[in-house]
Scaffold this motif. Structure first.
Motif, PDB file in Angstrom:
ATOM      1  N   ASP A  74      35.346 -16.113 -61.560  1.00 28.93           N
ATOM      2  CA  ASP A  74      35.832 -15.041 -61.538  1.00 28.93           C
ATOM      3  C   ASP A  74      34.486 -14.778 -62.454  1.00 28.93           C
ATOM      4  OD1 ASP A  74      36.290 -12.748 -60.285  1.00 28.93           O
ATOM      5  OD2 ASP A  74      38.208 -12.037 -62.424  1.00 28.93           O
ATOM      6  N   TYR A  75      34.375 -15.140 -63.640  1.00 30.01           N
ATOM      7  CA  TYR A  75      33.892 -14.000 -64.624  1.00 30.01           C
ATOM      8  C   TYR A  75      31.870 -14.294 -64.741  1.00 30.01           C
ATOM      9  CZ  TYR A  75      31.382 -14.886 -69.502  1.00 30.01           C
ATOM     10  OH  TYR A  75      30.312 -14.458 -70.694  1.00 30.01           O
ATOM     11  N   ILE A  76      31.252 -15.387 -64.332  1.00 28.13           N
ATOM     12  CA  ILE A  76      30.380 -15.455 -63.659  1.00 28.13           C
ATOM     13  C   ILE A  76      30.452 -14.621 -62.191  1.00 28.13           C
ATOM     14  CG2 ILE A  76      30.569 -17.808 -62.338  1.00 28.13           C
ATOM     15  CD1 ILE A  76      26.919 -16.300 -64.226  1.00 28.13           C
ATOM     16  N   THR A  77      31.424 -14.614 -61.287  1.00 26.97           N
ATOM     17  CA  THR A  77      31.029 -14.049 -60.118  1.00 26.97           C
ATOM     18  C   THR A  77      30.679 -12.616 -60.706  1.00 26.97           C
ATOM     19  OG1 THR A  77      32.045 -15.713 -58.490  1.00 26.97           O
ATOM     20  CG2 THR A  77      32.265 -13.013 -57.889  1.00 26.97           C
ATOM     21  N   THR A  78      31.832 -12.300 -61.014  1.00 30.44           N
ATOM     22  CA  THR A  78      31.530 -10.315 -61.326  1.00 30.44           C
ATOM     23  C   THR A  78      30.498  -9.638 -62.603  1.00 30.44           C
ATOM     24  OG1 THR A  78      34.097 -11.065 -61.234  1.00 30.44           O
ATOM     25  CG2 THR A  78      32.897  -9.021 -63.176  1.00 30.44           C
ATOM     26  N   MET A  79      29.686 -10.657 -63.341  1.00 37.33           N
ATOM     27  CA  MET A  79      29.097 -10.126 -63.999  1.00 37.33           C
ATOM     28  C   MET A  79      27.776 -10.543 -63.359  1.00 37.33           C
ATOM     29  SD  MET A  79      27.891 -11.750 -68.151  1.00 37.33           S
ATOM     30  CE  MET A  79      27.935 -13.649 -67.553  1.00 37.33           C
ATOM     31  N   THR A  80      28.205 -11.236 -62.831  1.00 42.08           N
ATOM     32  CA  THR A  80      26.502 -11.483 -61.962  1.00 42.08           C
ATOM     33  C   THR A  80      26.580 -10.279 -60.845  1.00 42.08           C
ATOM     34  OG1 THR A  80      26.890 -13.477 -61.771  1.00 42.08           O
ATOM     35  CG2 THR A  80      25.087 -12.497 -59.308  1.00 42.08           C
ATOM     36  N   LYS A  81      27.663  -9.653 -60.225  1.00 40.54           N
ATOM     37  CA  LYS A  81      27.385  -8.336 -59.477  1.00 40.54           C
ATOM     38  C   LYS A  81      27.202  -6.737 -60.422  1.00 40.54           C
ATOM     39  CE  LYS A  81      31.193  -9.967 -56.078  1.00 40.54           C
ATOM     40  NZ  LYS A  81      33.087  -9.404 -55.993  1.00 40.54           N
ATOM     41  N   ILE A  82      27.885  -7.613 -61.540  1.00 38.47           N
ATOM     42  CA  ILE A  82      27.634  -5.742 -62.494  1.00 38.47           C
ATOM     43  C   ILE A  82      25.891  -6.406 -62.977  1.00 38.47           C
ATOM     44  CG2 ILE A  82      27.685  -5.230 -64.745  1.00 38.47           C
ATOM     45  CD1 ILE A  82      30.615  -6.261 -64.689  1.00 38.47           C
ATOM     46  N   ARG A  83      25.349  -6.809 -63.072  1.00 40.46           N
ATOM     47  CA  ARG A  83      24.449  -7.341 -63.642  1.00 40.46           C
ATOM     48  C   ARG A  83      23.516  -6.884 -62.471  1.00 40.46           C
ATOM     49  NH1 ARG A  83      19.591  -6.098 -64.389  1.00 40.46           N
ATOM     50  NH2 ARG A  83      18.237  -6.999 -65.769  1.00 40.46           N
ATOM     51  N   LYS A  84      23.810  -7.868 -60.800  1.00 39.69           N
ATOM     52  CA  LYS A  84      23.021  -6.254 -59.906  1.00 39.69           C
ATOM     53  C   LYS A  84      23.134  -5.195 -59.569  1.00 39.69           C
ATOM     54  CE  LYS A  84      22.396  -7.519 -55.221  1.00 39.69           C
ATOM     55  NZ  LYS A  84      23.154  -8.337 -53.872  1.00 39.69           N
ATOM     56  N   ALA A  85      23.666  -4.476 -59.646  1.00 36.96           N
ATOM     57  CA  ALA A  85      24.158  -3.562 -59.884  1.00 36.96           C
ATOM     58  C   ALA A  85      23.202  -2.189 -60.703  1.00 36.96           C
ATOM     59  CB  ALA A  85      26.212  -2.455 -60.117  1.00 36.96           C
ATOM     60  N   GLN A  86      23.421  -2.632 -62.469  1.00 31.27           N
ATOM     61  CA  GLN A  86      22.354  -2.658 -63.338  1.00 31.27           C
ATOM     62  C   GLN A  86      21.496  -2.433 -62.272  1.00 31.27           C
ATOM     63  OE1 GLN A  86      23.709  -5.092 -66.158  1.00 31.27           O
ATOM     64  NE2 GLN A  86      24.864  -3.585 -67.609  1.00 31.27           N
ATOM     65  N   ARG A  87      20.907  -3.304 -62.048  1.00 25.20           N
ATOM     66  CA  ARG A  87      18.969  -3.695 -61.964  1.00 25.20           C
ATOM     67  C   ARG A  87      19.183  -2.568 -60.395  1.00 25.20           C
ATOM     68  NH1 ARG A  87      16.131  -7.790 -62.749  1.00 25.20           N
ATOM     69  NH2 ARG A  87      17.364  -8.935 -63.037  1.00 25.20           N
ATOM     70  N   GLU A  88      19.650  -3.122 -59.802  1.00 22.60           N
ATOM     71  CA  GLU A  88      19.028  -2.018 -57.971  1.00 22.60           C
ATOM     72  C   GLU A  88      20.122  -0.726 -58.780  1.00 22.60           C
ATOM     73  OE1 GLU A  88      21.079  -4.028 -55.166  1.00 22.60           O
ATOM     74  OE2 GLU A  88      20.734  -5.771 -55.025  1.00 22.60           O
ATOM     75  N   ILE A  89      20.722  -0.086 -59.194  1.00 27.30           N
ATOM     76  CA  ILE A  89      21.644   0.899 -58.590  1.00 27.30           C
ATOM     77  C   ILE A  89      20.859   2.336 -60.130  1.00 27.30           C
ATOM     78  CG2 ILE A  89      23.508   2.695 -59.369  1.00 27.30           C
ATOM     79  CD1 ILE A  89      22.575   0.909 -56.590  1.00 27.30           C
ATOM     80  N   LEU A  90      20.814   1.477 -61.792  1.00 25.96           N
ATOM     81  CA  LEU A  90      20.819   2.126 -62.750  1.00 25.96           C
ATOM     82  C   LEU A  90      19.183   1.090 -62.941  1.00 25.96           C
ATOM     83  CD1 LEU A  90      23.908   1.721 -65.350  1.00 25.96           C
ATOM     84  CD2 LEU A  90      22.757   2.903 -63.108  1.00 25.96           C
ATOM     85  N   GLY A  91      18.358   0.455 -62.500  1.00 31.61           N
ATOM     86  CA  GLY A  91      16.931   0.705 -62.671  1.00 31.61           C
ATOM     87  C   GLY A  91      15.958   0.017 -64.032  1.00 31.61           C
ATOM     88  N   ILE A  92      17.402  -1.431 -64.776  1.00 30.66           N
ATOM     89  CA  ILE A  92      17.431  -1.568 -66.221  1.00 30.66           C
ATOM     90  C   ILE A  92      17.007  -3.148 -65.319  1.00 30.66           C
ATOM     91  CG2 ILE A  92      18.989  -2.647 -67.315  1.00 30.66           C
ATOM     92  CD1 ILE A  92      20.819  -0.761 -66.665  1.00 30.66           C
ATOM     93  N   ASP A  93      15.975  -3.459 -65.688  1.00 30.48           N
ATOM     94  CA  ASP A  93      15.004  -4.847 -65.965  1.00 30.48           C
ATOM     95  C   ASP A  93      15.528  -5.969 -66.842  1.00 30.48           C
ATOM     96  OD1 ASP A  93      13.078  -3.709 -63.739  1.00 30.48           O
ATOM     97  OD2 ASP A  93      12.663  -2.499 -65.756  1.00 30.48           O
ATOM     98  N   TYR A  94      15.981  -5.300 -68.048  1.00 28.10           N
ATOM     99  CA  TYR A  94      16.294  -6.772 -68.758  1.00 28.10           C
ATOM    100  C   TYR A  94      17.839  -5.612 -69.406  1.00 28.10           C
ATOM    101  CZ  TYR A  94      11.663  -7.503 -68.636  1.00 28.10           C
ATOM    102  OH  TYR A  94      10.090  -8.399 -67.747  1.00 28.10           O
ATOM    103  N   VAL A  95      18.394  -7.054 -69.796  1.00 28.21           N
ATOM    104  CA  VAL A  95      20.121  -7.427 -71.048  1.00 28.21           C
ATOM    105  C   VAL A  95      20.062  -8.218 -71.428  1.00 28.21           C
ATOM    106  CG1 VAL A  95      22.092  -7.710 -70.080  1.00 28.21           C
ATOM    107  CG2 VAL A  95      20.878  -6.270 -68.384  1.00 28.21           C
ATOM    108  N   TYR A  96      20.484  -8.097 -72.369  1.00 22.70           N
ATOM    109  CA  TYR A  96      21.082  -8.899 -73.380  1.00 22.70           C
ATOM    110  C   TYR A  96      22.545  -9.349 -73.629  1.00 22.70           C
ATOM    111  CZ  TYR A  96      16.880  -8.141 -76.172  1.00 22.70           C
ATOM    112  OH  TYR A  96      15.268  -8.117 -76.906  1.00 22.70           O
ATOM    113  N   TYR A  97      22.696 -10.444 -73.114  1.00 23.82           N
ATOM    114  CA  TYR A  97      24.396 -11.002 -72.969  1.00 23.82           C
ATOM    115  C   TYR A  97      24.866 -11.685 -74.486  1.00 23.82           C
ATOM    116  CZ  TYR A  97      23.307 -11.033 -67.712  1.00 23.82           C
ATOM    117  OH  TYR A  97      22.136 -10.229 -66.530  1.00 23.82           O
ATOM    118  N   PHE A  98      25.734 -10.652 -74.903  1.00 24.11           N
ATOM    119  CA  PHE A  98      26.298 -11.163 -76.126  1.00 24.11           C
ATOM    120  C   PHE A  98      27.971 -11.275 -75.941  1.00 24.11           C
ATOM    121  CE2 PHE A  98      27.953 -10.030 -80.715  1.00 24.11           C
ATOM    122  CZ  PHE A  98      26.411 -10.556 -80.946  1.00 24.11           C
ATOM    123  N   TYR A  99      27.949 -12.215 -76.741  1.00 29.57           N
ATOM    124  CA  TYR A  99      29.519 -13.113 -76.886  1.00 29.57           C
ATOM    125  C   TYR A  99      29.701 -13.566 -77.839  1.00 29.57           C
ATOM    126  CZ  TYR A  99      32.123 -17.260 -75.923  1.00 29.57           C
ATOM    127  OH  TYR A  99      33.402 -18.217 -76.492  1.00 29.57           O
TER     128      TYR A  99
END
Length: 160
Positions: A74-99
């Motif tokens: 669920d973690y990787i599936t959900t994170m992937t969905k969010i990242r795709k929306a960030q790129r496609e909807i908000l036009g975000i090209d790069y993201v730092y993942y921090f944990y």
């Protein structure tokens, strides 16, 4: 109990901010972006940056290796969905993942977008802290708040 000041100026007193957010005790600005059986995604409550999403496990654990098989999927599936929306909807090209595991909260991952205004702080993981502090101290305006709220709404709509 810890006192935490949110980006909207409100102060909350909680033992674990992630538990308070995932349980609904504390409502993040704009509400929940996406919720699954195991995870809760919301705009970061401390730093007003468009598209800065926190993906928090609902269960209170500290380390990645404590996730169950179902939570990991669920973690990787959900994170992937969010990242795709960030790129496609908000036009975000790069993201730092921090944990990090030495947090006062429980397991969560930050998806921190990279914007041009951040370039003055550098382009590495070392730039994250100055970027976050700059956002909290200098981007906490009504105009920026509206942009953040619009990005939350756009992500929520895309992830329905």
């Amino acid at each position: 109990m810890r006192k935490i000041t949110l980006s909207n100026g409100n102060t909350v007193e909680v033992e674990c901010l992630s538990c308070a957010l995932t349980s609904g005790l504390v409502e993040p600005d704009g509400g929940v972006i996406l919720e699954t059986e195991y995870f809760h995604a919301h705009q970061d409550v401390a730093y007003p940056i468009e598209g800065l999403v926190i993906l928090a496990l609902k269960r209170h654990i500290k380390c990645l290796d404590e996730l169950t098989d179902d939570e990991r999927l669920d973690y990787i599936t959900t994170m992937t969905k969010i990242r795709k929306a960030q790129r496609e909807i908000l036009g975000i090209d790069y993201v730092y993942y921090f944990y990090n595991e030495d947090t006062t909260h429980h397991f969560h991952t930050w998806l921190v977008p990279r914007y041009d205004w951040m370039n003055e702080f550098g382009r590495s993981v070392e730039s994250l802290r100055p970027v976050l502090l700059h956002a909290r101290n200098h981007r906490n305006t009504d105009e920026n708040h509206q942009k953040v709220m619009c990005s939350i709404k756009a992500l929520k709509t895309a992830l329905m």
